[in-house]
Write a protein that holds these residues in place. Structure first.
Motif, short mmCIF file in Angstrom:
data_model
loop_
_atom_site.label_atom_id
_atom_site.label_comp_id
_atom_site.label_asym_id
_atom_site.label_seq_id
_atom_site.Cartn_x
_atom_site.Cartn_y
_atom_site.Cartn_z
N ARG A 1 -2.10 9.79 9.18
CA ARG A 1 -0.91 10.33 8.32
C ARG A 1 -0.30 8.91 7.84
NH1 ARG A 1 4.16 13.88 10.29
NH2 ARG A 1 4.49 11.92 11.44
N ALA A 2 -0.44 7.82 8.55
CA ALA A 2 0.20 6.63 7.92
C ALA A 2 -0.32 5.96 7.05
CB ALA A 2 0.76 5.91 9.32
N LEU A 3 -1.63 6.09 7.37
CA LEU A 3 -2.49 5.62 5.93
C LEU A 3 -2.45 6.33 4.77
CD1 LEU A 3 -5.79 4.46 8.00
CD2 LEU A 3 -3.83 3.04 7.31
N GLN A 4 -2.46 7.77 5.05
CA GLN A 4 -2.46 8.34 3.82
C GLN A 4 -1.08 8.58 3.23
OE1 GLN A 4 -4.35 12.31 4.15
NE2 GLN A 4 -6.04 11.32 4.89
N SER A 5 0.01 8.23 3.63
CA SER A 5 1.19 8.27 3.19
C SER A 5 1.25 7.01 2.09
CB SER A 5 2.48 8.00 4.16
OG SER A 5 2.09 6.63 4.79
N ALA B 1 -7.47 5.27 2.24
CA ALA B 1 -8.34 6.01 2.81
C ALA B 1 -9.35 5.14 3.69
CB ALA B 1 -9.62 6.65 1.67
N HIS B 2 -9.65 5.60 4.88
CA HIS B 2 -10.19 4.89 5.79
C HIS B 2 -11.84 4.73 5.53
CE1 HIS B 2 -12.20 3.74 9.83
NE2 HIS B 2 -10.94 3.07 10.24
N ARG B 3 -12.40 5.83 5.35
CA ARG B 3 -13.80 6.12 4.85
C ARG B 3 -14.77 6.31 5.96
NH1 ARG B 3 -14.84 5.38 -0.53
NH2 ARG B 3 -17.07 6.49 -0.19
N ARG B 4 -14.37 5.99 7.20
CA ARG B 4 -15.20 5.97 8.39
C ARG B 4 -14.47 6.23 9.68
NH1 ARG B 4 -17.46 2.83 12.11
NH2 ARG B 4 -19.49 3.36 12.77
N LEU B 5 -13.76 7.25 9.84
CA LEU B 5 -13.03 7.63 11.18
C LEU B 5 -14.26 8.15 12.20
CD1 LEU B 5 -10.04 9.18 9.26
CD2 LEU B 5 -10.13 7.02 10.99
N VAL B 6 -14.97 7.34 12.68
CA VAL B 6 -15.81 8.11 13.76
C VAL B 6 -15.45 7.66 14.88
CG1 VAL B 6 -17.94 8.22 12.10
CG2 VAL B 6 -17.28 6.08 13.29
N GLY B 7 -16.10 7.54 16.11
CA GLY B 7 -15.50 7.48 17.45
C GLY B 7 -15.28 5.98 17.70
N ASP B 8 -16.41 5.13 17.18
CA ASP B 8 -16.20 3.56 17.56
C ASP B 8 -15.39 3.10 16.69
OD1 ASP B 8 -17.69 3.23 15.17
OD2 ASP B 8 -19.30 3.60 16.14
N GLY C 1 -12.88 0.90 3.36
CA GLY C 1 -11.69 1.74 3.11
C GLY C 1 -11.40 1.40 1.47
N GLU C 2 -10.50 2.15 1.09
CA GLU C 2 -10.08 1.96 -0.13
C GLU C 2 -8.42 2.26 -0.48
OE1 GLU C 2 -11.68 4.28 -3.58
OE2 GLU C 2 -13.77 3.89 -2.92
N ILE C 3 -8.05 1.45 -1.13
CA ILE C 3 -6.48 1.67 -1.55
C ILE C 3 -6.29 2.18 -2.84
CG2 ILE C 3 -5.81 -0.61 -0.29
CD1 ILE C 3 -5.72 -1.81 -3.02
N ALA C 4 -5.18 2.90 -2.79
CA ALA C 4 -4.81 3.82 -4.38
C ALA C 4 -6.02 4.87 -4.20
CB ALA C 4 -5.10 2.94 -5.24
N ALA C 5 -6.43 5.53 -3.01
CA ALA C 5 -7.39 6.54 -3.15
C ALA C 5 -7.21 7.77 -3.58
CB ALA C 5 -7.77 6.95 -1.67
N GLY C 6 -8.10 8.58 -4.15
CA GLY C 6 -7.73 9.95 -4.99
C GLY C 6 -7.60 11.09 -3.54
N MET D 1 -11.44 13.79 2.49
CA MET D 1 -12.80 13.51 3.25
C MET D 1 -12.42 12.79 4.58
SD MET D 1 -15.43 12.31 0.13
CE MET D 1 -16.39 11.72 1.25
N ASP D 2 -11.25 11.83 4.60
CA ASP D 2 -10.99 11.50 5.59
C ASP D 2 -10.53 12.40 6.79
OD1 ASP D 2 -11.50 8.87 5.47
OD2 ASP D 2 -9.50 8.08 4.95
#
Length: 925
Positions: A419-423, A427-434, A452-457, A463-464
């Motif tokens: 939520r902090a990132l999305q605020s 976008a992280h683009r790879r929220l997997v376990g490792d 990841g990307e800043i100013a993501a749509g 998707m994250d």
């Protein structure tokens, strides 16, 4: 943040050019233990300074050579450029001639003195420049590059000789005119199409890497321009010959580099230590960390080291070089081709771009209030590598935690970081376990922000959320994952991510895990069905044994009057067995994780959107269909260009055309018979015929082997047949059809091979085909992986289809209808093709019916396997080639195939569409 550079040669002890791994001395036990302790190792003894360049851990030995994907791409581009150049020379003869005349006119006004000076200078420089560069490389102990250049030059010379021979002996006249001209010294001789000395020089200079050094690159281009100018002015070459020479040298060079590999210039551990000292740190030891399991997807994340310092907290250092960055290049390129732009990223960004992106995301994540590794320095490690220095975070990844350690508080803390990132629209683009670390205090840290990307749509942010839902669902289940997300993000944000909850939007490692779970789930379902079937058979055998014993005690002879009751009992037992199998299937059926997550979200937000978002720019099946259709269309057009259709149509025998139409119409009745013969339940015959007509529309929008199966299964379900039995009936029909198809192909092939010989010995083609099948069977049975694959598929087939076939065997009239329908269906298609041939031929061009049957069966088999709708392209090409091979003139074969496909594929589309809509309105489909 500090950002400086260090060249690999600046590192101590790295004068040896061959790459190698650095390992610690065995006596350095204390240093190794302190490096393994992580954050506790915050200081070093003075004795450790002697080991300042040691890298601990099992750092893998770096290979001496690497195969760069960029070299392969350049090779393919070069081959394509050569093909385009030859195509222009072959088909644009007027353009090439005009271009040569313009160049000769312009260069003819050059002063003779200038021409002589340019020719002399280029002749000398073309030999001196490669030698000078070789000397410079040898002085710097880079002899491997010189060896690569010499090999590329030798291969380029061989390709040059082969090209010269081809142009002189076999090339079309237009290509020969574009690449050669009369020699100034001898008007009866032609100039060389490719320069025998210039192409090897270009290959040599490209392979040794001169183009990556600005000064040498400038000298190279000056020499090439001077040589081309002098050759053009003196009339010893043509513009197309110069371009072809450059392309051949360039292409052969990169082909050589990709085949033998380029010298590995990846920085070693000692280079890393020198780079850290260069930016102000005082490292003591460095321990190589293991890479994650999904190295194909995340190979560009770089090598990671845990570094201890003399006077500070430890560091986490990531080293990224071009070789690691190129890992997974073709996978990313394919994703960029097939997915829409917002769902992809650059296939191969530069090192500078990768460094700047990761640094920017690291600072942006911390500024957003998320827990992320703190970047404190960056540095270049020579021209082909960079390093990023972070404060040591420690902790364990989510994948390494036990299930009981993943508490609701941990799940909530993970969603808080997202939520902090999305605020801040990150976008992280790879929220997997490792990529999710948990330290000793339970704090969640998000790592691997590099992609990841800043100013993501909005779509990327959703998707994250969907990715993290699946990641957590794989560990704690769908209910807990969804509940934790709703508790932090709210139900609306979670519901909005449902359109992104599809496999293609997930990471590669997650998709692989879901596929593995699907295989395990299917295996459990098959085992449950087999166990249920086995138990039912045992129960029936025990009942039969008990009945036999009781009957034997009552009478010694078996009277005919008890046959009927026995048959009814057998049928009742079979129905009971089918019910048991169906119940076992229903009980063993499990929902996949994505479906469980959807249902959990829909229970909270019933009005949530569930239609999957369109992420694919082009589907792989569509791309393959387009390519196959283009190839088939090209083949047909080349066959039709030599046919005069006016006289052909005027001389056509319309009686045979009408017969072909009748045979095509009769095929729908035969198809209905072949389906109903394997359905014990009562299904209306006329409606089944209508469904087969509707199939003519479906197969034009789907591959032939897929569309018909799906439509027949749906039709039987709508007709009242249970879903499992409908699938089994269609499968039984397909299985019998496959067996009949193979038997007829072998039989007609045998007849075709013996029809012109007095003996009945089979033809060599049939023998070769049987031997090929035997070899394939031996290979499948001898390779464990293939044997397991086939056995698994056969077991699943027998679990569902074979019981249905046993039901059909109890009804001889049904079996006769099914097999008779299959034979009649094949006969209708064979007669339709034969009538099409006779419509355009005469007695002198006729072929036997057995030959027509062989050609049809082969074409139908290939059409069923082809991924194109209706087998477009593959069937036409196979039928045309087959008819020509059995002796039919091309002028008759091509229009006959077109008429046959017109009657069996294209004309029925409109009535098929009308019938399809009618049956859909009647809820019959």
């Amino acid at each position: 943040m500090e950002q400086q550079g260090v060249h690999p040669e600046d590192a101590e002890g790295t004068s040896d050019a061959s790459p190698r791994a650095d390992t610690a001395d065995a006596s350095d036990g204390e240093t190794r233990e302190r490096a393994a302790e992580g954050p506790s190792a915050t200081a070093a003894d003075p004795d450790d300074v002697a080991h300042i360049d040691e890298v601990e851990g099992d750092e893998p030995l770096l290979p001496a050579r690497v195969h760069r994907p960029s070299d392969l791409v350049r090779l393919l581009v070069g081959v394509l450029a050569v093909a385009v150049l030859l195509a222009i020379a072959a088909f644009a003869h007027g353009t090439t001639s005009g271009l040569e005349q313009d160049i000769n006119k312009g260069t003819g006004q050059a002063p003779d003195l200038l021409i002589k000076i340019a020719g002399l200078a280029s002749s000398i420089a073309i030999l001196l420049v490669p030698v000078a560069f070789a000397i410079e490389r040898l002085i710097k102990r880079d002899g491997l590059r010189i060896a690569d250049g010499v090999l590329a030059a030798v291969l380029a010379h061989g390709v040059t000789l082969a090209t010269d021979l081809w142009v002189a002996k076999a090339a079309p006249g237009s290509i020969q005119e574009a690449l050669t001209q009369p020699s100034p010294g001898d008007i009866h001789a032609l100039t060389d199409p490719v320069h025998g000395y210039l192409a090897p020089v270009i290959a040599y200079m490209t392979a040794v890497g001169m183009s990556r050094r600005p000064r040498w690159r400038a000298v190279l281009w000056i020499v090439l321009l001077l040589d081309a100018f002098s050759m053009l002015v003196t009339g010893y070459t043509t513009p197309f010959s110069i371009i072809l020479t450059v392309l051949i040298g360039w292409t052969v060079a990169y082909g050589t580099l990709y085949a033998v590999g380029s010298p590995n210039v990846r920085p070693t551990g000692r280079t890393l230590m020198a780079g850290l000292r260069h930016v102000g740190f005082r490292p003591v030891t460095a321990a190589r960390q293991e890479a994650p399991s999904d190295s194909v997807e995340t190979g560009d994340r770089g090598r990671r080291y845990f570094v201890t310092l003399e006077d500070g907290r430890p560091l986490d250092v990531t080293v990224v070089d071009r070789e690691q960055q190129a890992q997974g290049f073709f996978y990313r390129a394919w994703r960029n081709l097939t997915l829409r732009g917002f769902a992809t990223r650059s296939s191969l960004p530069s090192l500078r771009q990768a460094l700047e992106q990761e640094a920017l995301l690291a600072y942006a994540a911390i500024a957003a209030g998320a827990n992320a590794p703190k970047l404190i320095a960056t540095s270049e490690l020579g021209p082909d590598a960079v390093m990023l220095v972070y404060e040591h975070t420690g902790g364990r990844s989510l994948d390494s935690l036990a299930d009981d350690e993943i508490t609701d508080d941990l799940l909530r803390e993970t969603w808080e970081q997202v939520r902090a990132l999305q605020s801040r629209r990150i976008a992280h683009r790879r929220l997997v376990g490792d990529a999710i670390l948990v330290d000793r205090s339970g704090t969640v840290i998000l790592t691997d922000l590099r992609i990841g990307e800043i100013a993501a749509g909005d779509l990327l942010l959703r998707m994250d959320i969907s990715q993290l839902l699946v990641t957590l669902g794989l560990r704690v289940g769908a209910e807990r994952a969804v509940a934790s997300a709703v508790g932090v993000l709210g139900p609306d944000a979670v519901a909005d991510c449902l359109p992104m909850l599809q496999p293609i939007a997930l990471s590669r490692s997650t998709r692989a895990t879901l596929r593995r779970l699907a295989r395990e789930r299917a295996q459990r379902e098959r085992e449950a069905v087999l166990e249920s079937s086995r138990q039912a058979k045992l129960a029936r055998a025990e009942a039969a044994g008990h009945d036999t014993t009781s009957h034997a005690s009552e009478q010694t002879d078996k009277s005919p009057q008890i046959d009927k009751p026995d048959k009814k009992a057998v049928r009742a037992e079979q129905r009971a067995e089918k019910r048991a199998v169906d119940e076992a299937i229903e009980e063993a059926r499990e929902e996949d994780l994505l479906t469980q997550i959807r249902h959990a979200v829909l229970r909270i937000r019933p009005q949530a959107p569930v239609e999957p978002a369109r992420l694919e720019r082009v589907r792989p099946r569509t791309l393959i269909s387009f390519i196959a259709g283009a190839i088939g269309a090209y083949f047909l057009l080349t066959q039709l260009t030599h046919i005069e259709f006016g006289p052909l149509i005027s001389n056509a025998q319309w009686g045979w055309v009408a017969a072909a139409v009748l045979f095509s119409a009769a095929s729908y009745v035969a198809a209905a018979m072949s389906l109903l013969g394997f359905v014990p339940e009562k299904v209306p015959f006329l409606r089944t015929v209508a469904a087969q007509v509707a199939g003519s529309f479906v197969k034009i929008v789907a591959p032939a082997a897929v569309g018909g199966v799906a439509l027949n299964t749906r039709f039987l379900q709508r007709a009242g047949v249970r879903p499992g039995l409908a699938v089994a009936s269609v499968g039984a029909s397909q299985l019998f059809g496959l067996g009949c198809h193979i038997l007829m192909l072998l039989s007609f092939g045998y007849l075709t091979g013996t029809e012109k010989t007095p003996s009945l010995s089979p033809s060599r083609t049939v023998i070769a085909g049987l031997l090929t099948v035997a070899v394939l069977v031996l290979v499948v049975t001898s390779v464990p992986f293939l044997r397991k694959f086939v056995v698994t598929r056969v077991r699943s087939l027998f679990a569902g289809v074979v019981p249905r076939m046993l039901d059909v065997l109890q009804r001889p009239q049904k079996l006769v209808t099914g097999i008779g329908g299959m034979l009649l269906l094949t006969a209708c298609f064979v007669m339709c093709l034969d009538a099409s041939i006779r419509a355009f031929g005469d007695d002198s061009t006729s072929i036997s019916l057995a030959s027509v049957a062989v050609v049809f069966l082969a074409g139908n088999a290939l059409g069923s396997a082809a991924p194109t709708p209706g087998g477009v392209g593959a069937v036409e090409a196979t039928l045309t080639v087959g008819l020509i091979a059995v002796g039919l003139p091309k002028e008759v074969a091509a229009p006959a195939v077109l008429l046959y496909r017109l009657l069996t594929l294209w004309l029925p589309v409109l009535p098929g569409w009308l019938v399809f809509n009618h049956l859909t309105r009647k809820e019959a489909l």
